[in-house]
Each structure stands twice: as structure tokens, then as C-alpha cells.
Design a protein around this motif. Structure first.
Motif, PDB file in Angstrom:
ATOM      1  N   PRO A  53      50.435  42.413  32.333  1.00 54.68           N
ATOM      2  CA  PRO A  53      50.036  41.572  33.469  1.00 54.68           C
ATOM      3  C   PRO A  53      49.996  42.322  34.801  1.00 54.68           C
ATOM      4  O   PRO A  53      49.162  42.014  35.657  1.00 54.68           O
ATOM      5  CB  PRO A  53      51.125  40.489  33.499  1.00 54.68           C
ATOM      6  CG  PRO A  53      51.714  40.483  32.148  1.00 54.68           C
ATOM      7  CD  PRO A  53      51.591  41.863  31.606  1.00 54.68           C
ATOM      8  N   TYR A  54      50.850  43.328  34.965  1.00 56.42           N
ATOM      9  CA  TYR A  54      50.823  44.088  36.213  1.00 56.42           C
ATOM     10  C   TYR A  54      49.514  44.872  36.322  1.00 56.42           C
ATOM     11  O   TYR A  54      48.887  44.933  37.375  1.00 56.42           O
ATOM     12  CB  TYR A  54      52.016  45.039  36.292  1.00 56.42           C
ATOM     13  CG  TYR A  54      53.316  44.315  36.535  1.00 56.42           C
ATOM     14  CD1 TYR A  54      53.669  43.890  37.812  1.00 56.42           C
ATOM     15  CD2 TYR A  54      54.185  44.043  35.490  1.00 56.42           C
ATOM     16  CE1 TYR A  54      54.848  43.212  38.037  1.00 56.42           C
ATOM     17  CE2 TYR A  54      55.368  43.359  35.708  1.00 56.42           C
ATOM     18  CZ  TYR A  54      55.701  42.943  36.984  1.00 56.42           C
ATOM     19  OH  TYR A  54      56.854  42.268  37.210  1.00 56.42           O
ATOM     20  N   GLU A  56      46.696  44.111  34.870  1.00 55.03           N
ATOM     21  CA  GLU A  56      45.630  43.134  35.125  1.00 55.03           C
ATOM     22  C   GLU A  56      45.574  42.761  36.599  1.00 55.03           C
ATOM     23  O   GLU A  56      44.504  42.688  37.202  1.00 55.03           O
ATOM     24  CB  GLU A  56      45.873  41.870  34.299  1.00 55.03           C
ATOM     25  CG  GLU A  56      45.419  41.967  32.872  1.00 55.03           C
ATOM     26  CD  GLU A  56      45.363  40.591  32.225  1.00 55.03           C
ATOM     27  OE1 GLU A  56      45.934  39.646  32.798  1.00 55.03           O
ATOM     28  OE2 GLU A  56      44.743  40.479  31.164  1.00 55.03           O
ATOM     29  N   ALA A  57      46.754  42.514  37.181  1.00 52.45           N
ATOM     30  CA  ALA A  57      46.787  42.118  38.586  1.00 52.45           C
ATOM     31  C   ALA A  57      46.303  43.244  39.491  1.00 52.45           C
ATOM     32  O   ALA A  57      45.555  43.022  40.445  1.00 52.45           O
ATOM     33  CB  ALA A  57      48.204  41.697  38.969  1.00 52.45           C
ATOM     34  N   LEU A  59      44.194  45.667  38.708  1.00 51.71           N
ATOM     35  CA  LEU A  59      42.746  45.819  38.553  1.00 51.71           C
ATOM     36  C   LEU A  59      42.019  44.704  39.298  1.00 51.71           C
ATOM     37  O   LEU A  59      40.986  44.935  39.920  1.00 51.71           O
ATOM     38  CB  LEU A  59      42.358  45.796  37.071  1.00 51.71           C
ATOM     39  CG  LEU A  59      42.828  46.986  36.245  1.00 51.71           C
ATOM     40  CD1 LEU A  59      42.466  46.792  34.783  1.00 51.71           C
ATOM     41  CD2 LEU A  59      42.211  48.272  36.744  1.00 51.71           C
ATOM     42  N   ALA A  60      42.578  43.487  39.247  1.00 51.16           N
ATOM     43  CA  ALA A  60      41.927  42.373  39.935  1.00 51.16           C
ATOM     44  C   ALA A  60      41.940  42.587  41.440  1.00 51.16           C
ATOM     45  O   ALA A  60      41.001  42.228  42.142  1.00 51.16           O
ATOM     46  CB  ALA A  60      42.635  41.070  39.580  1.00 51.16           C
ATOM     47  N   ARG A  61      43.017  43.190  41.938  1.00 52.50           N
ATOM     48  CA  ARG A  61      43.077  43.413  43.379  1.00 52.50           C
ATOM     49  C   ARG A  61      42.173  44.553  43.818  1.00 52.50           C
ATOM     50  O   ARG A  61      41.599  44.516  44.907  1.00 52.50           O
ATOM     51  CB  ARG A  61      44.516  43.710  43.796  1.00 52.50           C
ATOM     52  CG  ARG A  61      45.210  42.523  44.407  1.00 52.50           C
ATOM     53  CD  ARG A  61      46.673  42.780  44.526  1.00 52.50           C
ATOM     54  NE  ARG A  61      46.981  43.916  45.373  1.00 52.50           N
ATOM     55  CZ  ARG A  61      47.361  43.800  46.631  1.00 52.50           C
ATOM     56  NH1 ARG A  61      47.469  42.635  47.180  1.00 52.50           N
ATOM     57  NH2 ARG A  61      47.650  44.868  47.338  1.00 52.50           N
TER      58      ARG A  61
ATOM     59  N   VAL B  26      47.376  36.335  40.075  1.00 51.03           N
ATOM     60  CA  VAL B  26      46.524  37.167  40.937  1.00 51.03           C
ATOM     61  C   VAL B  26      45.113  37.322  40.371  1.00 51.03           C
ATOM     62  O   VAL B  26      44.129  37.125  41.087  1.00 51.03           O
ATOM     63  CB  VAL B  26      47.194  38.537  41.207  1.00 51.03           C
ATOM     64  CG1 VAL B  26      46.173  39.557  41.665  1.00 51.03           C
ATOM     65  CG2 VAL B  26      48.279  38.390  42.244  1.00 51.03           C
ATOM     66  N   PRO B  27      44.949  37.630  39.055  1.00 52.95           N
ATOM     67  CA  PRO B  27      43.576  37.819  38.565  1.00 52.95           C
ATOM     68  C   PRO B  27      42.709  36.574  38.707  1.00 52.95           C
ATOM     69  O   PRO B  27      41.486  36.680  38.821  1.00 52.95           O
ATOM     70  CB  PRO B  27      43.781  38.180  37.086  1.00 52.95           C
ATOM     71  CG  PRO B  27      45.158  38.701  37.009  1.00 52.95           C
ATOM     72  CD  PRO B  27      45.947  37.923  38.021  1.00 52.95           C
ATOM     73  N   ASP B  33      37.937  41.016  43.049  1.00 54.89           N
ATOM     74  CA  ASP B  33      37.993  41.550  41.689  1.00 54.89           C
ATOM     75  C   ASP B  33      36.578  41.841  41.191  1.00 54.89           C
ATOM     76  O   ASP B  33      35.581  41.495  41.829  1.00 54.89           O
ATOM     77  CB  ASP B  33      38.719  40.574  40.760  1.00 54.89           C
ATOM     78  CG  ASP B  33      37.998  39.238  40.656  1.00 54.89           C
ATOM     79  OD1 ASP B  33      37.308  38.894  41.615  1.00 54.89           O
ATOM     80  OD2 ASP B  33      38.140  38.569  39.630  1.00 54.89           O
TER      81      ASP B  33
END
Lengths: 190, 201
Positions: A53-54, A56-57, A59-61, B26-27, B33
Motif C-alpha cells: 500500500p505504501y 501504491e500511495a 505512485l499515486a502521488r 491516497v490512491p 496520479d
């Protein structure tokens, strides 16, 4: 009244700890799954379905699209062989060989992750255009000044980041193992 | 005093929970993104060729400047989708990501063992339906099962030399992200698609 004050303090602590720690963690580099070989670090899991999850977060940011495990693997270097941070004020020699792969590219970025601007309009090399020595190894000169051979120009006073992308490589399926990556030697600094 | 410490401890535990929730959410709420950024390039359901990464104008962060790139956002809500593209001879790869930007599938030209892309993306339920009522046109396709309802596909094509860029970009522009699932591939097939008792795998 006392209960309200205690509750307010507890909620404040919760908010500061919860949001603060999340921001701090996400502002750092990806925490888990890093594989380091010499100066180079890769995150093989970021291109697979079981990214943590870290990751993923992060990459999303950043908005980054990682290389899938069927595409290749990206190694990032931010420090030279002696552990000093890469700087645009210094010249480096990238010496050695790359792991087995059909194709690789080496690209220079600044510390913010933007391509390096330079008058020669060269932001990197790929494996087929590089000049090699007889044994197949190569030397790439990363420098603000013109160099003979494989010259990768950089123009920045600030940090430097090198990304080596290895495409169609057994490393993504068989693990990075003891893959040998080129070393980054500092030549001089101005 | 002890009371205050207990409240502080409660605050710390609650903070830990907030931390986990923030990281997981967050995603879904990020506005920079990959999914959101790709919306800038054009409507969903079609491939859009991204401009080559140049210093100062990177369409997406950390794209390889030596690769021509095309992206397509898709939805599986109205059935499986089919991606078709004729690619140049050199290295290319295609990767499928979910809405959150996690990779769910990837493939390159050598593992595909063919020079064109013919990829059918289906949810597990849609795949079961495809197996029960096979569509002859998909016999040559690579059919993948992904547990997602929305996502994006990204094709990278290696550009060894700037002179090869127009060819690579033309191939990417012609890539089809919503090819007819029922359309025959090379030979014309009968229009009705329900054909029971054919060779289900």
C-alpha cells in the motif's frame, strides 16, 4: 470540562500522529521492496500486482507509471560508489556492464525527477548506440564538460539522479539475485 | 495524570488508525496520479500518443525518453475490451494498470511471440461467459483476466533513432483500444456469436 480537554488533546495527538506520519512516510522514497545492488536500487514489486500500500500511495502521488514485470525493471542511483550524493557539479564515470537484457537505457534526471536540460539535447544512452570496449563493457562520462566517447552532458548545480531501465530481462522473473550493475565513480568536482 | 496518559495513548492508537486509512485512501483521492493525468490527453476508450519526453515537458513523470508511449483509459463495465495494434519490429511492451495505478498485467514483444497486439481484457465473470460462449474471432487473441472494472493500458515502443519516431508514432496512433470483440480477426466469420459446443479450452 476536564473530559472535553482530554478528548481534545487525544484527538489532536491522533491527527498530528496520523496525518504527520503518513506525509513523512510518503515524502520519503518507497519504503518496502527495495532491492539494492551497489549504487543502484530497484523496486521490482512496484510493477507487479502485489505492490504494498505504501508503494501504491507513492505512485499515486507522483503520477508515475512503473514498468510492469513483463516489460522490464528500472534501477535508480542517487549516490556514487563511495556513497556521496550525485551532484551536477561533479563528473562521473559509469563503468562496467549491465545485466542480461534485450535492451537498456540510461537517463539523467535532476533531483526533482525532470529530464536534464542540456544544449547537446542528449538525455541518455541506450544499449545499441553506446561505444563499447572489446570485452563488451562500456564507460559513460557524466559531465558538464565535453568528454570523448560516451558523453552524457548534465547542466545543474543541484542533485542528479540516474535511471537505468532494463527491458525484457530475466531479472524480473528470476529475481535480481547477484546481478552486476555498472559502478559510478566520481572523477572530479568543480 | 494517569488519566491524561491514557487519553494520550488513545490518541496515539487513533493516530495509527488514521495513518493506515490515509495510506490506503491516497490512491483513490490523489489528483495527480497517472489515471487523472491521462484524462488530459483525450477521451476514454481510445489510445492517445503522448508527446515524447523532453526536458521541461514530460507528459508523465519518469517515462523513458527513448520510448514512444500511448495510453488508453478503459472501462470493463459494458463488457470485455479488445486492444489491437500493429507494432514495429523493434522492442515494444504493453502494461495494464488498475484505476489505482497498480500494474495487473504486462507483456513484451518477445513474450507475446508475435509482432502485433491482440489483447482481450475481461473481468473474471466476463471470462467465464467467454468460455461458455467462445467467440471464434478471439481464437488468436491473448485473453487476460483482471479483477478490475476500470483501468488503463500503456504501450511503449522503443525508438532506437529519431528517424524511426514517425513509424513508431504512426503505429501507436493506429492502435485500437476498443476494437470490436466480436469482429473476426483475419477471415470473415458468421455474425452470430453464440456458438455452443465449439472447442472450449
Amino acid at each position: 470540562m476536564r473530559l472535553l480537554i482530554d478528548l481534545a488533546i487525544a484527538i489532536l495527538i491522533a491527527a498530528v500522529v496520523g496525518f504527520g506520519s503518513a506525509v513523512i512516510v510518503l515524502d520519503r522514497d518507497r519504503l518496502f521492496g527495495a532491492v539494492t545492488r551497489g549504487e543502484w536500487t530497484a523496486w521490482p514489486d512496484s510493477g507487479s500486482a502485489n505492490a504494498d500500500p505504501y508503494t501504491e500511495a507513492m505512485l499515486a502521488r507522483s503520477g508515475e507509471v512503473p514498468l510492469g514485470s513483463g516489460e522490464g525493471l528500472a534501477f535508480t542511483a542517487e549516490a556514487d560508489r563511495n556513497g556521496a550524493r550525485l551532484s551536477g557539479r561533479c563528473s562521473y564515470r559509469i563503468v562496467g556492464q549491465t545485466p542480461a537484457a534485450r535492451l537498456w537505457t540510461l537517463t539523467a534526471y535532476d533531483g526533482d525527477g525532470h529530464l536534464m536540460e542540456n544544449p547537446a539535447n542528449r538525455t541518455g544512452f541506450h544499449s545499441r548506440e553506446i561505444l563499447r570496449r572489446e570485452d563488451g563493457s562500456f564507460v559513460i562520462q557524466v559531465s558538464p564538460h565535453v568528454e570523448p566517447g560516451n558523453w552524457l552532458p548534465v547542466e545543474t548545480d543541484r542533485a542528479l539522479r540516474l535511471v537505468l531501465r532494463i527491458y525484457d530481462t530475466p531479472l524480473t522473473s528470476g529475481g535480481v539475485g547477484d546481478a552486476i550493475l555498472p559502478s559510478i565513480e566520481r572523477v572530479s568536482c568543480s | 495524570m494517569i488519566r491524561g496518559l491514557l487519553f494520550a495513548l488513545g490518541g496515539l492508537i487513533l493516530g495509527g488508525i488514521i495513518h493506515i486509512v490515509v495510506i490506503l485512501l491516497v490512491p483513490d483521492f490523489a489528483d495527480r496520479d497517472a489515471w487523472t493525468s491521462m484524462g488530459r490527453f483525450g477521451p476514454d476508450g481510445a489510445f492517445h500518443v503522448l508527446p515524447m519526453s523532453e526536458p521541461g515537458t514530460e507528459p508523465l513523470p519518469y517515462l523513458d525518453p527513448r520510448m514512444a508511449t500511448a495510453v488508453c483509459r478503459f472501462s470493463l463495465e459494458n463488457g470485455p475490451i479488445r486492444i489491437k495494434a500493429d507494432m514495429p519490429d523493434d522492442f515494444w511492451s504493453i502494461a495494464v494498470f488498475n484505476r489505482r495505478g497498480s500494474n495487473v498485467y504486462s507483456l513484451n514483444d518477445r513474450t507475446a511471440e508475435r509482432s502485433d497486439i491482440d489483447l482481450v481484457i475481461a473481468t473474471p465473470v466476463q471470462l467465464v461467459q467467454l468460455r461458455e460462449n467462445p467467440i471464434p474471432a478471439l481464437e488468436q487473441s491473448i485473453v487476460i483476466e483482471v479483477p478490475i472494472s476500470r483501468g488503463f493500458a500503456l504501450i511503449r515502443a522503443f525508438v532506437a533513432d529519431p528517424t524511426l519516431l514517425p513509424g513508431a508514432e504512426a503505429a501507436l496512433r493506429a492502435a485500437n483500444c476498443s476494437a470490436d470483440v466480436k469482429a473476426p480477426a483475419p477471415p470473415p466469420a458468421p455474425a452470430p456469436t453464440v456458438e455452443p459446443d465449439t472447442d472450449a479450452p
